[in-house]
Scaffold this active site. Structure first.
Site, short mmCIF file in Angstrom:
data_model
loop_
_atom_site.label_atom_id
_atom_site.label_comp_id
_atom_site.label_asym_id
_atom_site.label_seq_id
_atom_site.Cartn_x
_atom_site.Cartn_y
_atom_site.Cartn_z
N LEU A 1 12.40 38.40 7.40
CA LEU A 1 12.35 37.51 8.55
C LEU A 1 12.68 36.08 8.12
O LEU A 1 12.14 35.59 7.13
CB LEU A 1 10.94 37.53 9.15
N ASP A 2 13.58 35.40 8.85
CA ASP A 2 13.71 33.96 8.64
C ASP A 2 12.39 33.32 9.04
O ASP A 2 11.72 33.76 9.98
CB ASP A 2 14.88 33.39 9.44
N TRP A 3 12.03 32.26 8.39
CA TRP A 3 10.68 31.69 8.48
C TRP A 3 10.24 31.46 9.93
O TRP A 3 10.85 30.68 10.68
CB TRP A 3 10.60 30.40 7.69
N ASN A 4 9.18 32.19 10.32
CA ASN A 4 8.59 32.09 11.66
C ASN A 4 9.57 32.45 12.78
O ASN A 4 9.40 32.02 13.93
CB ASN A 4 8.03 30.68 11.91
N ALA A 5 10.59 33.24 12.47
CA ALA A 5 11.54 33.67 13.50
C ALA A 5 10.83 34.55 14.53
O ALA A 5 9.79 35.17 14.26
CB ALA A 5 12.69 34.45 12.87
#
Length: 769
Positions: A276-280
């Site tokens: 996951l891209d950060w906090n996506a």
């Protein structure tokens, strides 16, 4: 752009299984379940064997623990996985950036990806990636958050275009593959990103009640353009892929089962893990959609994933596969046993007491300098360069000639904003319009996650001063005035300007008035004006490029910490220009097929739509199709010598058209079989040693007029010749068939072009299929 503008092929995205919603008429992605388990084939076999043994000993809670992030107190890694102390598994540290380790000390700043793209040099790309990987390993970073295959560069205003190698998928794919291999040979996990169509920063993720922009792409465009470099990365053995913030056909990238399960894990046969891209944007069901790891915390999973297994909404086999993919990646690059330092050992809060962990090695020094030299592109030279003799007097102008005022431990250092301090105050998700020039000093990188802090900055003025001291040259400088005085006895006037870009915001334009005015003012007073542009993306030059007193112009891109030394070697002829543009430099903004990022439209919608109606006609494909003359075309760059091209030969090996209704799947190894071998002879017809990037373009039926399908860099002494060989694969000849969902070779004539750029074609032929 709204749904009314959707063109028919978008409504049939991922044909034949996707249809437009009868309610919204927006393009949508179909659901693809279940998530296929990793096979552990080929190079993955031993890693999977070891991973299965370890994961089989884990409890459900332990498996869940390694699929998410945790905040730890002893390092500042961008992310840390959980650990399994009972079995001795230490967890992993994840961290940026693309041109070196970010937000830490005692590391190097390498040329940024756009600079590497301009080198067109596979060997240097590999060496850069290997040494960057070694520095990440020394700092205890298990997973490098790079390289960057997306954004590709659909809009020239893209804030993160500089983090990628090129707008061309072939060039991007080749250099992404070299980077993947280099990183992983160094013992760290590469993470190719951002999957997929993350082509703008504007509305890239949901903020303040507005959804992330939906990139609405038809199946053919997705495969032939945006997926192409990811496909090369997977072929190269990349161990992880990062899903993107944006929506793709109205489904968030990290919730999109068609993309993760259907295309990445099934069609491409990807055996690594999806991060996951950060906090996506994600949800509990993202696990079933193919997502394997959350960062930087537990997100919607947390303890819920354990509960989901217990209530049957997520199968334990899926969690086992997630853990196995992650552990297999760890084994694949050899991080087991005593092969790797403690995760995050060199990633500390710099303002607190910490051990000095020096990640630099002497062997990296020539790679950093050669890489810096290779990405400079000489676009104009009226005999001004190289200097014919050591100048008696040089005059230096412009804010970009010297170092920023600070490089310490603060947020500006951490995010690469030392030359644009106003960017350091901006909050992600809020609207900002920054100065397009970083007025606070020279730039060696762009901004935010893709940036890192240099060990030092050898800036242009300092390098010129050092050379002047040795040669007895008198140096004048004014780095402040927009209309400086000029000593009329100057042998040459060097004007330094730049164009900055950053993650989080797209650019407002491709030039700025202050810098253009400075160039024109100096040129009006100096008959030998040389312009140097450090640029985090495309920077237009038509405000001044034809001025008779501007005798040379250099696109210096983002060279890293050896910026000044590299430039001085080029100016004095101790090194030669060999860089070529990895994008098209237009005469006007309106010449680009897509110029601005998509917004919220006249209705100020909270559901922004971005229809990729241009299809594959991006950058030079668009310029060729519309017969638009650029200022400097894709692949263009001057040298201090000249090259002749001759003796083109083609040997078709196994190239025949596919029968109607048949095609080759993306994970079929025959797609990579050599279908034709092309040879050409290159001769250095000049008087100095030089390197030429020989480029091969293919004209595929029912496609853009030319598409890059090969390049080789040859270094030759005066009078020396070399035969350059291109091995074209079946994939290179193929187009995506949306009906059969595979790659197909059409019947027809394939035009072949070999030359020094996309428009400087020296040799032509064709292959009848």
């Amino acid at each position: 752009m709204g749904a009314a503008m959707l063109f028919p092929v978008v409504a049939a995205l991922f044909a034949p299984s996707v249809i437009a919603s009868p309610v919204s008429s927006y393009a949508q992605s179909p659901s693809v379940f279940p998530s296929p388990p990793g096979k552990g084939a080929g190079v993955w076999a031993n890693a999977y064997s070891n991973a299965r043994v370890l994961v089989d000993q884990m409890t459900l809670e332990e498996k869940v623990n390694i699929t998410r992030g945790f905040t730890v107190s002893d390092n500042i890694c961008a992310g840390n996985t959980g650990t399994v102390p009972r079995l001795g598994w230490p967890g992993m540290c994840l961290h940026d950036a693309g041109n070196g380790v970010r937000a830490t000390d005692l590391v190097n700043s390498y040329p940024s990806a756009i600079h590497v793209g301009a080198s067109w040099d596979r060997n240097l790309t590999y060496e850069r990636a290997f040494h960057i990987g070694q520095e990440f390993k020394a700092k205890g970073v298990n997973i490098v958050l790079g390289p960057n295959a997306g954004p590709l560069g659909r809009t020239p205003l893209g804030g993160r275009n500089w983090e990628g190698f090129s707008v061309d998928p072939y060039l991007s794919g080749q250099l992404n593959a070299e980077t993947v291999v280099g990183h992983q040979d160094a013992g760290v996990i590469a993470n190719i990103k951002h999957f997929i169509a993350n082509e703008q920063e504007t509305y890239r993720r949901p903020y303040f009640g507005v959804e992330a922009v939906s990139a609405n792409i038809d199946d053919k465009t997705l495969h032939e353009l945006y997926l192409w470099p990811f496909m090369d990365g997977v072929k190269a053995g990349v161990a992880s892929v990062m899903c993107s913030y944006n929506r793709i056909n109205n489904t968030y990238g990290c919730e999109n089962s068609k993309l993760m399960n259907g295309i990445l894990k099934t069609e491409l046969g990807f055996d690594g893990f999806v991060l996951l891209d950060w906090n996506a944007q994600h949800k509990l069901e993202s696990a079933n959609a193919g997502l394997d790891m959350l960062m930087p915390g537990g997100g919607f999973w947390g303890n819920n994933l354990t509960q989901a297994v217990n209530n049957g909404s997520v199968a334990e086999d899926r969690v086992t596969d997630m853990a196995t993919r992650i552990i297999a990646a760890w084994y694949l690059v050899g991080q087991d046993g005593s092969n790797f330092p403690k995760p995050g050992i060199g990633m500390k809060n710099l303002t607190q007491s910490h051990e000095q962990v020096d990640a630099r090695v002497p062997e990296s020094k020539p790679v950093i300098l050669e890489g810096a030299i290779a990405g400079h592109v000489l676009v104009k030279n009226e005999g001004a360069l190289p200097f014919k003799k050591n100048p008696t007097m040089l005059s230096v102008y412009g804010y970009d000639a010297t170092v920023p005022k600070t490089k310490n431990t603060d947020i500006l250092f951490q995010l690469g904003y030392t030359s644009s301090p106003e960017m350091g105050q901006a909050v992600l998700g809020t609207e900002h319009h920054f100065n397009q020039a970083a007025m606070g000093g020279t730039i060696v990188t762009g901004g935010r996650a893709g940036a890192n802090g240099p060990a030092y900055i050898n800036d242009p003025l300092s390098a010129i001063q050092q050379r002047a001291r040795a040669d007895g040259t008198w140096v004048n400088w004014d780095l402040i005035s927009s209309n400086p005085d000029v000593n009329a006895a100057s042998d040459a006037c060097l004007v330094f300007i730049n164009a900055i870009a950053t993650e989080g915001w797209d650019r407002d334009g491709l030039h700025d008035d202050f810098s253009d005015g400075l160039v024109l003012n100096v040129a009006s007073k100096c008959s030998n004006t040389i312009v140097v542009i450090h640029a985090a993306g495309i920077r237009l030059v038509d405000q001044w490029i034809e001025h008779p007193n501007i005798t040379a112009a250099i696109i210096a891109h983002l060279p890293g910490q050896d910026s000044g030394e590299a430039l001085v070697k080029l100016l004095y002829g101790e090194a030669v220009f060999s860089g070529k543009l990895p994008y098209t430099l237009a005469k006007n903004e309106s010449d680009y097929g897509v110029y601005s990022p998509c917004g919220r439209g006249s209705s100020n919608t909270t559901d922004p739509q971005c229809d990729f109606t241009e299809g594959v006609y991006v950058d030079y494909r668009h310029f060729d199709e519309k017969d638009i003359t650029p200022r400097y075309e894709f692949g263009y760059g001057l040298s201090y010598t000249t090259f002749n091209y001759s003796s083109l030969s083609i040997e078709p090996l196994d190239i025949s058209p596919d029968l109607q209704g048949s095609s080759t799947s993306s994970n079929d190894q025959s797609l990579w079989d050599v279908a034709a071998v092309v040879n050409a002879t290159i001769t250095n017809s000049g008087t100095v040693t030089g390197a030429e990037v020989v480029q091969l373009y293919l004209g595929i039926p029912n496609s853009p007029p030319k598409q890059l399908r090969g390049f080789e860099k040859a270094t030759l002494s005066p009078g020396e010749s070399a035969e350059v060989t291109f091995k074209l694969t079946k994939r290179d000849f193929s187009v995506w068939d949306v009906i059969t969902q595979g790659w197909t070779v059409q019947t027809g004539e394939y035009h072949l072009y070999v030359g020094a750029s996309s428009r400087d074609i020296r040799l032509t032929s064709s292959i009848a299929v």
